[in-house]
Design a protein around this motif. Structure first.
Motif: not given
Length: 208
Positions: A99, A118, A122, A124-125, A144-145
Motif C-alpha cells: 500500500d 494509500e 488499495g 499498488f502494482t 496503479t492499484t
C-alpha cells in the motif's frame, strides 16, 4: 548487461559493464536499469530477491559494487524505475510496495515526504512511471492499484496530485506507458478485457 549462468539448480547472476568487467550477485536478479551519476559515470541498478519479501538493491559502478542495501516488501516487488523526482541531479529508485509508493536514493535513504501510503485499502502494482505533466518542472509519479485506480503523486512533496486518483474502469493488464504527442503527455494502458485506453494528462507542454 545482466547475465545468468546455465546452472539449473543454483544459477549465478552477473552484471557486465561497458569494459567487460563482471560482478557476481549473491541473489536472484529480478529487474535491471542503468543511469548516470551527477558526474556522468554509468551506474547499473539491480533489484535482487533474497527470499520471500526480502530484497536487495545493488548499485554497480566501473565493475565494482558502489553500494548495496536491503528492503522488506509488504507484497512481492517485481520491478522499479528511476527518476530525478527532486530535480537535484540525483535519480531515485521508485517501486510499488504493497500500500506504499517508495522512493529511495542510490544509498538506500528515503526521499523527503516518501513513502506515499494509500489509506483506503488499495495495493499498488506494476512499475511506477515519472513524467512532468503539470507544468511545474517537477515530475509527477504515476502508479496503479490492483483494482485499476490510477494515482499521481507529486515527486517533490509526496502529495496526491489534484484530480487523482481516478478509476480506469477495470483491472490493468501489463505495464501502462506514456505517449508524448505534440508535446502533450498521455497515459495509455490495457485492461484485463484487452481494451486499450488513453488519458491526456497535460494541457500545457510536458516532458517524459
Amino acid at each position: 548487461l545482466l547475465l545468468r549462468d546455465t546452472n539449473p539448480v543454483s544459477p549465478v547472476y552477473y552484471v557486465a559493464d561497458h569494459n567487460n568487467n563482471l560482478v557476481s550477485l549473491e541473489n536472484k536478479a529480478i529487474d535491471f536499469a542503468m543511469t548516470k551519476s551527477r558526474s556522468g559515470e554509468l551506474l547499473s541498478i539491480i533489484l535482487t530477491e533474497i527470499n520471500n519479501l526480502e530484497y536487495e538493491f545493488y548499485v554497480i559502478n566501473e565493475g565494482k559494487i558502489f553500494n548495496r542495501f536491503s528492503i522488506t516488501g509488504n507484497n512481492k516487488i517485481n520491478s522499479f524505475s528511476l527518476a530525478d523526482t527532486k530535480k537535484d541531479g540525483e535519480n531515485y529508485i521508485l517501486f510499488a510496495n504493497g500500500d506504499q509508493l517508495e522512493a529511495v536514493n542510490l544509498r538506500g535513504g528515503r526521499a523527503d515526504n516518501f513513502p506515499y501510503k494509500e489509506l483506503n485499502g488499495g495495493i499498488f502494482t506494476g512499475t511506477p512511471m515519472a513524467a512532468n505533466f503539470s507544468g511545474d518542472n517537477y515530475p509527477e509519479i504515476l502508479v496503479t492499484t490492483v483494482d485499476g485506480r490510477i494515482f499521481a503523486i507529486d515527486g517533490k512533496n509526496g502529495k496526491i496530485v489534484r484530480g487523482f486518483p481516478f478509476s480506469s474502469g477495470a483491472k490493468i493488464s501489463g505495464e501502462p506507458f506514456f505517449v508524448n504527442y505534440n508535446n502533450r503527455i498521455s497515459f495509455v494502458k490495457l485492461n484485463e478485457e484487452n481494451f486499450l485506453y488513453g488519458w491526456s494528462l497535460s494541457l500545457t507542454q510536458g516532458d517524459i
